[in-house]
Structures are given as C-alpha cells and as structure tokens.
Design an enzyme around this catalytic site. Structure first.
Site, PDB file in Angstrom:
ATOM      1  N   SER A  21       0.782  -1.238   0.122  1.00 26.49           N
ATOM      2  CA  SER A  21      -0.009  -0.040   0.204  1.00 26.49           C
ATOM      3  C   SER A  21       0.915   0.980  -0.194  1.00 26.49           C
ATOM      4  O   SER A  21       1.760   1.453   0.842  1.00 26.49           O
ATOM      5  CB  SER A  21      -0.819  -0.053   1.176  1.00 26.49           C
ATOM      6  OG  SER A  21      -1.705   1.134   1.447  1.00 26.49           O
ATOM      7  N   VAL A  29      15.895   3.663   6.111  1.00 27.54           N
ATOM      8  CA  VAL A  29      17.143   4.151   6.829  1.00 27.54           C
ATOM      9  C   VAL A  29      18.250   3.525   6.205  1.00 27.54           C
ATOM     10  O   VAL A  29      19.359   3.724   6.374  1.00 27.54           O
ATOM     11  CB  VAL A  29      16.964   4.469   8.121  1.00 27.54           C
ATOM     12  CG1 VAL A  29      15.799   5.179   8.865  1.00 27.54           C
ATOM     13  CG2 VAL A  29      17.138   3.028   8.674  1.00 27.54           C
ATOM     14  N   ALA A  32      22.759   2.296   2.938  1.00 30.36           N
ATOM     15  CA  ALA A  32      23.963   1.919   2.901  1.00 30.36           C
ATOM     16  C   ALA A  32      24.040   0.361   2.732  1.00 30.36           C
ATOM     17  O   ALA A  32      23.342  -0.434   3.421  1.00 30.36           O
ATOM     18  CB  ALA A  32      24.895   2.113   4.020  1.00 30.36           C
ATOM     19  N   LYS A  60      30.466   2.934  -2.313  1.00 33.67           N
ATOM     20  CA  LYS A  60      31.096   2.883  -0.783  1.00 33.67           C
ATOM     21  C   LYS A  60      31.868   1.822  -0.997  1.00 33.67           C
ATOM     22  O   LYS A  60      32.128   0.699  -1.125  1.00 33.67           O
ATOM     23  CB  LYS A  60      29.773   2.205   0.060  1.00 33.67           C
ATOM     24  CG  LYS A  60      30.175   2.013   1.378  1.00 33.67           C
ATOM     25  CD  LYS A  60      28.800   1.284   2.196  1.00 33.67           C
ATOM     26  CE  LYS A  60      29.339   0.839   3.463  1.00 33.67           C
ATOM     27  NZ  LYS A  60      28.096   0.299   4.303  1.00 33.67           N
ATOM     28  N   LEU A 313      12.280  -6.155   8.147  1.00 31.74           N
ATOM     29  CA  LEU A 313      11.882  -5.830   9.622  1.00 31.74           C
ATOM     30  C   LEU A 313      10.785  -6.844  10.123  1.00 31.74           C
ATOM     31  O   LEU A 313      10.608  -6.892  11.530  1.00 31.74           O
ATOM     32  CB  LEU A 313      11.161  -4.203   9.498  1.00 31.74           C
ATOM     33  CG  LEU A 313      12.336  -3.088   9.162  1.00 31.74           C
ATOM     34  CD1 LEU A 313      11.549  -1.898   9.267  1.00 31.74           C
ATOM     35  CD2 LEU A 313      13.429  -3.316   9.941  1.00 31.74           C
ATOM     36  N   THR A 324      23.866  -3.976   7.573  1.00 31.01           N
ATOM     37  CA  THR A 324      23.594  -5.313   7.257  1.00 31.01           C
ATOM     38  C   THR A 324      22.245  -5.524   6.971  1.00 31.01           C
ATOM     39  O   THR A 324      21.870  -6.525   6.605  1.00 31.01           O
ATOM     40  CB  THR A 324      24.063  -6.409   8.448  1.00 31.01           C
ATOM     41  OG1 THR A 324      23.638  -5.585   9.652  1.00 31.01           O
ATOM     42  CG2 THR A 324      25.309  -6.359   8.670  1.00 31.01           C
ATOM     43  N   ILE A 326      19.828  -4.596   4.579  1.00 30.10           N
ATOM     44  CA  ILE A 326      19.584  -4.964   3.178  1.00 30.10           C
ATOM     45  C   ILE A 326      20.180  -6.437   2.776  1.00 30.10           C
ATOM     46  O   ILE A 326      19.635  -7.371   2.161  1.00 30.10           O
ATOM     47  CB  ILE A 326      19.821  -4.037   2.323  1.00 30.10           C
ATOM     48  CG1 ILE A 326      18.886  -2.842   2.330  1.00 30.10           C
ATOM     49  CG2 ILE A 326      19.799  -4.579   0.792  1.00 30.10           C
ATOM     50  CD1 ILE A 326      19.392  -1.608   1.432  1.00 30.10           C
TER      51      ILE A 326
END
Length: 486
Positions: A21, A29, A32, A60, A313, A324, A326
């Site tokens: 949705s 957040v 990185a 990075k 999450l 870490t 992702i």
C-alpha cells in the site's frame, strides 16, 4: 527484493502476487549496503549504470568510525584485504609484530579501499596486474531502489495489489495461512506467503505467534531519528558513523542529498535533545523534519513457520551500524531459494533455514556489540554502561582469542571475515598481547620491506584513480549517451 528475485528464478507457471500500500510509509534508513549486493544484481541481470541513475546512488568502499574509541580518534572498516599474507600467516600477525617493534603504521595504511576512500577516489577493476580488484558497495535512496525492483518484478509477471491487509485467514487444522483479506472486501489466496509487513509482523507474529527474541541487553539503543539534508561537504565513497553522547550518527552521501540519522538510547537522551543534536550536525539544510523510528533490537524466534517466511523488519531488526539490514533480506531470499518448496514445505528444510538464520543473525549481533563494548569514552553514562555489560559467550571467546594470541577465526559462513574483525579490534584499541610466533621467521628487514612495499603499491594505485564524483558522473553520463543514441 523478494518479488524481483522470485520472478527471475521460480519455475514458469508460478503466480506471484505482491500486496502493498502506498499509504504505508517505509522505514527506508538502510541506504548503505555491503558488496554482497553485487551477487543479487548479477543474478537479476541489473545494469549498474541504470541502477546508479535510477536510485541516485554513490559508491561505498567502507565505513568510517569516528570517536568510537575516544573523541577525535577514527578508523575505517574497509572492504577487501588488508596487507599481504606471507607464508602460512595472515597479514595481521606481521602487523602485530611490527607494531611491537614500532614499525607499523595504522591498519588503513595497508588497505587499498581505505587509501582510496581517504583520497575520495573510486575505480572498478584494477590497473596493475599485481593489485587485487577493489570491492565496493553502494549508497542509494531506498525508496527509489524499491521502485526500481518493483518495475523489474512487474515486467516479469508479478501482479501488484494496492491495498491494506485487514485479516489473515488460516486453515483450522494445520494453522497454515490460506487467504489475505484486503480492504474493499478483496481477497488474495496463496500456497506460500512472504511477510514483509515490517515491525508489525502481521503474518509471522500476529497470525502465527512466533514470538520475538529481545537483544536490548546487548544493543541498548532503541530509537532512531532520520532526516535528509542538502548536499554539502565531501562526496565521500564511504559511510560515516560518528559516536555521539548516547549513540551514533550516520552520514550517507547520495547524488541528490545526504542521508542522516541518529541512533540513540532513550534512557540516556530525550527525543528533543536527539533532534537538536542531529540537526546541529548536518552538512546542509535539512530537507524535512526528523522522523522518529522506535525499535527493539532482536529477531523473531523463527523466521519461517509453516507456509510463511518473514523478511526484513518482519524478521527482526539490528541497527544499521554495519549496513547489514539489506544484506539480511538478500541472504534470507537466497537461503529460501536453496530449499524452495514444490508443495507443502518440508519441516526438515524449515528447521535448517531457521538454524542458519539464527547463526547469521547472532554472529552479526556479536560484531555490532564489539563496537560498543570496546569503547574508551569514559565519563559518559551510556558509553560507560555498554563498556561494562556482560557479553554473549560467542563474542567473549572471540575477544579472548584475539587478546591472548592474535588469533581470529571465521566460523562457518559468518558474514564478517577475519579482516573485518581485525580492523575493528585494532581500530578500537583492543590489544593483542601476542602474535603467532611463525611471524618471527621473517627477518626484521624483510618485515620492513613487506610493510613498505605494500603501502607504496597502494598509494601508487590510488594515485591513478578518478575522483569519486567524476566516476559517478561519468557512469551516469555514459548511460544518458546510450539513451540519446538509441
């Protein structure tokens, strides 16, 4: 990520539905990453230039930790090798011997990634045959990345349903999830469900009641504030993690803005003080108000239950100190594909998956805890408390082995290598009392030469690299040129 990967790899004829949705914001957040993301992009056939342009990405080479030992001191956990091994030993044993003799420079002097990062340089591949390639990851806009993957998935047959999940229906006997009821009396039936509903865990926890393993005894921060700001300061090819009074601040430069956030302990700092601290330490004008993100560090007791797998999450949360979040999504998807069910999920495969996930999460947890417990910021209540806390047995053993003999062991497939542990242990001043005596087989003259030649070769290589800013612009411009020609 799940929809895109499944669309690429599952057998033809498999129907994939994506329920999401636009009215629900994303945490976003985790901008990185670590180099393992290349594995996903190669598997999906993602064009790097298209990805960099679409997500406003930068490159990075590592993470700088500023003030984690003491105020004013900094070190980098850079990707890639540090130094050169000689004989049977890793480089860090020779560095420890040289340090005792007063010959060694800081660890970063022997890291190609750190040398390039400090000079704001970037390259792909290698120029000199004797050099190794420089591993890298990305900073990107997480919302743009989600949209990028959504387009990829829908182009390969994924059907997206816009809506909110109002009820989860389960089989009365097995407890398996059967139907999702959405707003507007719509339903989505399925054989297998992947829960990406964030902290709420609508499927894995609220429906299946898997429970949560709380790790706040070790990782005391429980809140974050996030706010982007206008570009300013150096366009660094590295993430910055800056220790603050009761936590730490991240800085992630993108093409169009800088991502910033403050992770902190609400027991040691108020939300108002945290907001003032974050806004007072930005490189440019804030592009909005700081967004509060409360969290409880830990993980679901089981991430796969029956016909439901939790990702992101919904599976758990560890603060983005080592980027870490992702990666944990990516590794879970990869692990799931290795035991992809063709019918009812096999209990033995589920048990294996959960055991591997537990191992990965716990070892990453230990690595994060090391940063906190090895601080020397005396006189600050938060830092005094985390320095004095009891540690997980697995972390205590790792620290004891290092301090006693300079030994670092990477167990099974834990994410962080010996080189990563070495950089953090040495960077935060955790002293090894001894090194492997095999290092004494090298004469002092040869030891000097090993250190000198290593550093000299790195400096020479970095000197030929383009600036990070020019590298990104060239990549994006090359794609635009191709579009014009097309």
């Amino acid at each position: 990520m799940a929809a895109a990967t499944l669309a690429r790899f599952v057998p033809r004829g498999t129907d994939i539905a994506l329920v999401e949705s636009d009215s629900i914001g994303t945490v976003g957040v985790g901008e990185a990453t670590i180099p393992q993301l290349h594995l996903l992009h190669r598997a999906l056939g993602v064009n790097e230039a298209e990805f960099v342009q679409a997500t406003k990405a930068s490159f990075k080479l590592g993470i700088e930790f500023d003030g984690w030992s003491r105020a004013g001191e900094r070190y980098m956990h850079a990707f890639g090798p540090v130094g050169r091994a000689s004989g049977l030993l890793s480089f860090h044993h020779y560095w420890l011997r040289a340090k005792g003799l007063g010959l060694a420079k800081p660890v970063g002097s022997y890291s190609l990634n750190e040398q390039a990062a400090r000079k704001l340089r970037m390259q792909r591949g290698r120029r000199a045959a004797r050099m190794h390639e420089m591993p890298y990851a990305y900073h990107f806009d997480a919302g743009l990345y989600a949209a990028f993957l959504r387009r990829y998935a829908e182009a390969r047959g994924v059907v997206r349903h816009e809506g909110l999940i109002e009820h989860v229906e389960q089989d009365g006997q097995s407890g398996a999830i059967t139907v999702l009821r959405l707003d507007g009396d719509r339903t989505v039936e399925g054989d297998f469900f992947i829960d990406c509903t964030g902290f709420r865990g609508l499927l894995i926890d609220q429906a299946l009641g898997t429970g949560y393993e709380d790790w706040t005894d070790w990782l005391r921060c429980d809140r974050a504030l996030a706010v982007p700001c206008a570009n300013g300061g150096d366009f660094t090819p590295y993430t910055r993690s800056i220790a603050r009074k009761a936590g730490w601040q991240w800085r992630i430069p993108l093409q169009h803005r800088i991502g910033n956030g403050l992770v902190y302990s609400s027991a040691h700092m108020s939300d108002e003080e945290a907001a003032d601290m974050l806004l007072g330490n930005l490189d440019g004008e804030p592009l909005g108000e700081p967004r509060a993100i409360p969290f409880t560090t830990g993980k679901r007791r089981r991430m796969w239950v029956g016909n439901c797998l939790a990702l992101g999450l919904a599976a758990g949360f560890m603060e983005p100190l080592e980027s870490t979040s992702i990666h944990l999504i990516q590794s879970s998807i990869s692990r799931f594909l290795s035991v992809l069910p063709s019918g009812a999920p096999d209990p033995a495969a589920i048990d294996w998956f959960n055991a591997q996930s537990d191992f990965e999460w716990r070892r990453i947890r230990d690595f994060l805890v090391l940063h906190y417990t090895a601080n020397a910021r005396e006189g600050e209540p938060f830092w005094d408390a985390v320095r004095a806390m009891d540690l997980p047995d697995t972390l205590s053993a790792k620290i004891d082995q290092w301090q006693g003999t300079g030994f670092i062991h990477r167990e099974h497939e834990e994410l962080f290598t010996e080189v990563g542990w070495f950089q953090v242990l040495a960077g935060q001043g955790v002293e090894a009392r001894r090194y492997n005596p095999l290092a004494d087989a090298l004469s002092e003259g040869d030891l000097r030469k090993l250190l000198h030649d290593t550093e000299t070769a790195l400096v020479e290589e970095v000197g030929h690299m383009p600036r990070h800013l020019d590298f990104v612009q060239h990549l994006v411009n090359s794609l635009q040129s191709q579009e014009v020609l097309a």
